[in-house]
Design an enzyme around this catalytic site. Structure first.
Site: not given
Ligand code: NAD
Length: 299
Positions: A65, A171
């Site tokens: 998403l 990340k």
């Protein structure tokens, strides 16, 4: 083979779901975009009209998403995953989101007895299409072990980064390194050229010397130096400047909350904001080289 509910069939999620279907899994996907659903159907994904329908009977739910608010909504909202998934269903969110949202969704899932992994990816759309993503994964180790087969169907590597939220921490840190590296390369190659040093010569030297780095070797922003780089396609992404700015903002949010000084990351975020505001958001992030040279999107 497993029954999988897949939520978010966009540029990344579409090919990831297709690779799971290709590997023989029974994939049921949901996305509010009719175009995304139609494309997924072409690649062997069954499509559902609601989240509840997509996750009904699934042993695993995977989501891809845009950002934290959508992930919170999809998992904890009315009609969302936590209201509808089977008991024991493994939940894997591959979106790139803020660490706080990731940890909040982990806690909500745990409260209801589900194991959840935050598993953002590196590799971009090309990596998603080729099944060559790298997953950085936060959550319980036994849940990570259960998910390994699915990661193998979508990627080339999966690394367990530790407890809840650590995949998102990895990340943010990785992409902060990448954004800063790209700026360093852009500055150095511009300086070299303006001082009369052929960029090809600097590449031949630095790519074998202490200045070498992954971005220089793979995403070099100077046209003509690295064949596969976006610089040779008029900076068509690749990895867009919009995405890099988003990831640098996530890194800065995390740094602010943790009280950690990241001055290079803060500068990188400001420079990518300038790139996006100059109208280059849809271009590859390596187009920052053009901005630093004082060029405009039309020049
Ligand atoms: P995208 O916008 O193409 O896809 C997101 C999809 O989610 C869309 O199809 C949208 O309709 C759907 N969506 C939005 N709200 C939803 C909801 N409430 N329920 C179900 N579906 C919903 O974006 P993308 O490029 O596929 O990126 C997805 C994630 O992957 C982002 O977090 C991004 O940062 C990350 N990522 C992207 C890249 C890249 O190169 N594109 C690389 C690495 C990571």
């Amino acid at each position: 083979m497993a029954a999988i509910g897949f939520i978010g069939l966009g540029n990344m999620g579409g090919p990831m779901a297709a690779n799971l279907a290709e590997a023989g899994h029974d994939v049921s996907g949901f996305d509010p975009s009719e175009a995304a659903l139609a494309k997924a159907r072409e690649h062997g994904v069954h499509t559902a009209k609601t989240i509840a329908e997509a996750v009904a009977g699934a042993q695993t739910v995977v989501s891809m998403l845009p950002a934290g608010p959508q992930v919170r909504e999809v998992y904890t909202g009315t009609g969302g995953v936590l209201e509808n998934a089977l008991a024991q269903c493994l939940l894997i969110d591959c979106s790139t989101i803020d660490v706080d949202s990731a940890r909040a969704v982990h806690a909500a899932a745990e409260e209801r007895g589900y194991a959840l992994l935050d598993a953002p990816v590196s590799g971009g759309v090309a990596g998603a299409e080729a099944g060559q993503l790298t997953f950085m994964v936060g959550g319980a180790e036994d849940a990570f072990d259960c998910a390994k087969g699915l990661f193998d169907s979508m990627g080339k590597a999966a690394v367990h980064a530790g407890p809840a939220g650590n995949g998102q921490v990895a990340k943010a840190c990785n992409n902060m390194i990448l954004g800063i590296s790209m700026l360093a390369i852009s500055e150095a190659f511009t300086l070299a050229e303006r001082q009369g040093l052929d960029p090809r010569k600097l590449f031949d030297i630095s790519s074998q010397a202490s200045g070498s780095c992954w971005a220089m070797l793979n995403h070099n922003p100077v046209p003509g130096l690295v064949e596969t780089a976006a610089a040779n396609r008029n900076y068509a992404p690749g990895f867009s400047a919009d995405m890099m700015w988003k990831d640098l903002k996530l890194a800065q949010d995390a740094a602010m909350r943790a009280g950690v000084a990241t001055p290079m990351g803060a500068n990188a975020q400001a420079l990518y904001a300038a790139l996006v505001n100059a109208g280059w958001g849809g271009k590859d992030y390596s187009a920052i080289y053009r901005l630093l040279r004082g060029e405009t999107p039309d020049s």
